[in-house]
Design an enzyme around this catalytic site. Structure first.
Site, PDB file in Angstrom:
ATOM      1  N   LYS A   1       0.843  -1.199   0.000  1.00  0.00           N
ATOM      2  CA  LYS A   1       0.000   0.000   0.000  1.00  0.00           C
ATOM      3  C   LYS A   1       0.883   1.257   0.000  1.00  0.00           C
ATOM      4  O   LYS A   1       2.003   1.216   0.503  1.00  0.00           O
ATOM      5  CB  LYS A   1      -0.863   0.038   1.273  1.00  0.00           C
TER       6      LYS A   1
ATOM      7  N   ARG B   1     -10.250 -11.521   1.899  1.00  0.00           N
ATOM      8  CA  ARG B   1     -11.111 -12.575   1.340  1.00  0.00           C
ATOM      9  C   ARG B   1     -10.432 -13.944   1.405  1.00  0.00           C
ATOM     10  O   ARG B   1     -11.100 -14.965   1.476  1.00  0.00           O
ATOM     11  CB  ARG B   1     -11.529 -12.185  -0.078  1.00  0.00           C
TER      12      ARG B   1
HETATM   13  N1  BES Z   1      -7.905  -3.725   4.389  1.00  0.00           N
HETATM   14  C1  BES Z   1      -8.146  -3.320   3.065  1.00  0.00           C
HETATM   15  C2  BES Z   1      -9.465  -2.572   2.895  1.00  0.00           C
HETATM   16  C3  BES Z   1      -9.615  -1.267   3.613  1.00  0.00           C
HETATM   17  C4  BES Z   1      -9.378  -0.085   2.955  1.00  0.00           C
HETATM   18  C5  BES Z   1     -10.027  -1.227   4.924  1.00  0.00           C
HETATM   19  C6  BES Z   1      -9.547   1.121   3.604  1.00  0.00           C
HETATM   20  C7  BES Z   1     -10.181  -0.030   5.581  1.00  0.00           C
HETATM   21  C8  BES Z   1      -9.956   1.150   4.917  1.00  0.00           C
HETATM   22  C9  BES Z   1      -8.173  -4.534   2.134  1.00  0.00           C
HETATM   23  O1  BES Z   1      -7.408  -5.607   2.521  1.00  0.00           O
HETATM   24  C10 BES Z   1      -7.677  -4.080   0.799  1.00  0.00           C
HETATM   25  O2  BES Z   1      -6.564  -3.645   0.747  1.00  0.00           O
HETATM   26  N2  BES Z   1      -8.494  -4.185  -0.201  1.00  0.00           N
HETATM   27  C11 BES Z   1      -8.129  -3.761  -1.519  1.00  0.00           C
HETATM   28  C12 BES Z   1      -8.730  -4.745  -2.504  1.00  0.00           C
HETATM   29  C13 BES Z   1      -8.248  -4.524  -3.890  1.00  0.00           C
HETATM   30  C14 BES Z   1      -6.783  -4.915  -4.000  1.00  0.00           C
HETATM   31  C15 BES Z   1      -9.087  -5.373  -4.831  1.00  0.00           C
HETATM   32  C16 BES Z   1      -8.717  -2.367  -1.739  1.00  0.00           C
HETATM   33  O3  BES Z   1      -9.825  -2.111  -1.276  1.00  0.00           O
HETATM   34  O4  BES Z   1      -8.033  -1.555  -2.353  1.00  0.00           O
HETATM   35 ZN    ZN Z   2      -5.370  -5.486   1.892  1.00  0.00          ZN
END
Ligand code: BES
Ligand code: ZN
Ligand code: ZN
Length: 503
Positions: A279, A353
């Protein structure tokens, strides 16, 4: 294991009284806005104040221009002879709004937040609802000071006395229930607020066990060796980039053979760097909240045991830390989820997931009637619904039932669809499934569709995406401070009670 969360008091002492005493510092009263031609009116219940005192307070409030609008706070020196030092009038808005428990809960929370530094408060707000007032005060007064080396200048509110006409068994039972609910929400908040340096899978599992066992839950923990042996490829895959190995915690409450069985599953990523699909740095610290689903599910299971809810509850809680390292899973890796489906991990940041799918398959082996999962699953939830509105997906009927209950509880869950055209976008070149689509449209929904692949048929299922609602990165509001919110503990618990009422 740190003992702090097991023994912490979590909020102010709440008790029932029938009037004001000399030990109270502040009297908290309500003030509703003026109807057509009148003035704002005090919400104090019959006989609490004599006419002279009530009109002295009325006059003082009018003199400083108090209107009674929702959230307005007006502090006055107490009229002589009242016993307390000061009077706090909290605006409640229009009188009709007093029928809305969430509205009352929020205004009680506003009052409680303003009472930091005050030792004891006494309040007439229970005339607008005892449970809502109790919960609002407890949650509004919640603080998390564990990591400050010196005590904050203003000490937390220590006691709130709730004025009721008669403090009998029924009102005491109502208060005890409200306290248990508010405590459970605070347990979830504490978990979320504990930094990832101090809450990693093993520690999280140990704390869940300590709190769960104390509440009377049966607790089982699978460590990394057991997970690997049993084929939990999703949990192992996500966890393998971290030196702090993953866990699967199972907590159960039994209500007897005739009772319905509800499976709970919550995402417990104790920190989500994204893994190799790392990230951006800005805001990454908020990924301390990525175990908010697990926190809520553990707290709700504890509450179910404490209040002896009439359904069997089995919580299955996967915990892992998503880190990049030479041992981390790679984009392009294929793993085997528990139960045998293979997945191409295209993006290691779509890790929630992967751990949830394993847990869902395991939960379905118990043949539950219902399955409720909750997770800080997608940034797309925030894009679609904002920071305070959970996305509610699943089998149609149960999804709508849960969303309706969530709204009644004041947690605002909103029903969302599974557009069928998204499913083929999860097809993989090499495996049964890919963990992401090749586009960003409907990201919350495709995450839900991914999970749907793992839910046994005949199980009524709901998935609650709480990416935004689990963690308040904005200013405090109502009974919600910064940080962990405890959403959706109250929704899930209300759903358990609704199912128990089916008989
Ligand atoms: N933990 C994150 C989602 C999240 C984002 C929680 C902001 C709280 C605040 C999750 O694991 C994630 O990173 N999801 C990705 C999925 C994508 C790679 C398809 C996302 O939402 O960008
Ligand atoms: Zn994630
Ligand atoms: Zn995540």
């Amino acid at each position: 294991m740190s003992k702090s969360s097991a023994i912490r008091q979590l909020g102010p002492e709440l008790s029932l009284v029938t009037g004001i005493s000399k030990d109270d510092d502040v009297l908290v009263i309500g003030l509703t806005t003026a109807d057509e031609d009148g003035a704002p009116s005090l919400v104090i219940g019959d006989g609490l104040l004599d006419d002279a005192t009530a009109s002295a307070i009325d006059d003082a409030l009018a003199a400083v221009g108090a209107k009674g609008s929702a959230g307005e706070l007006t502090k006055l020196p107490a009229p002589a002879g009242l016993g307390v030092t000061s009077v706090l009038a909290v605006g409640l808005g229009a009188a009709e709004k007093l029928d809305d428990a969430e509205h009352v809960r929020r205004q009680a929370g506003v009052a409680a937040r303003s009472l930091q530094g005050v030792a004891t408060a006494v309040t007439s707000l229970p005339v607008a609802g005892l449970a809502a007032t109790a919960e609002g005060f407890f949650l509004g007064a919640y603080r998390f000071d564990e990591f400050r080396s010196t005590p904050p200048e203003k000490a937390p509110l220590t006691a709130v006395r709730l004025i009721v006409p008669v403090a009998d068994k029924t009102t005491q039972a109502e208060l005890d229930r409200a306290k248990a609910i508010a405590r459970a929400v605070s347990i979830a908040r504490d978990f979320v607020n504990t930094p990832p340096s101090h809450l990693f899978p093993e520690e999280f599992a140990d704390r869940a066990k300590a709190l769960g066992s104390a509440a009377g839950l049966k607790v089982e923990i699978l460590d990394e060796t057991a997970l690997d042996k049993a084929g939990y490829g999703g949990i192992v895959g996500v966890g393998k980039g971290s030196s702090r190995p993953p866990r699967l915690v199972r907590l159960s409450h039994s209500a007897g053979r005739k009772a319905k069985t509800v499976a709970l599953v919550g995402k417990g990523v104790t920190f989500d760097t994204g893994g190799i699909s790392i990230k951006p740095a800005a805001g990454m610290e908020n990924m301390t909240s990525d175990m908010g689903g697990a926190a809520a599910v553990i707290a709700t299971a504890i509450l179910a045991a404490e209040l002896n809810v009439g359904v069997n509850v089995i919580a299955t809680v996967p915990m892992a830390e998503n880190m990049p390292s030479s041992t981390a899973q790679r984009p392009g890796d294929v793993l085997t989820q528990y139960g045998g489906k293979t997945v191409e991990v295209i993006n290691t940041d779509a890790e929630g997931r992967l751990i949830l799918a394993d847990a869902i398959v395991r939960a379905c082996e118990d043949e539950p009637d219902y399955l409720i999962d909750t997770a800080t699953l997608t940034g797309a939830q925030l894009v679609a619904l904002g920071t305070r509105t959970p996305g509610v997906m699943g089998t149609d009927e149960f999804r709508d039932r849960v969303a309706t209950i969530s709204q009644a509880e004041g947690e605002s869950g909103w029903p969302m669809p599974f557009p069928e055209e998204l499913r083929p976008d999860l097809d993989s070149r090499v495996a049964d499934l890919a963990n992401v689509t090749n586009h960003r449209w409907g990201g919350m929904l495709s995450a839900g569709i991914y999970l749907r692949e793992f839910v046994a048929k005949d199980v009524q299922w709901v998935h609650i995406d709480i990416a935004g609602p689990a963690f308040n990165t904005g200013g405090p509001w109502g009974y919600t401070g910064k940080g962990g919110t405890g959403v959706p503990v109250r929704t899930i618990f209300a759903v358990l009670e609704d199912i128990a009422a089916e008989g």
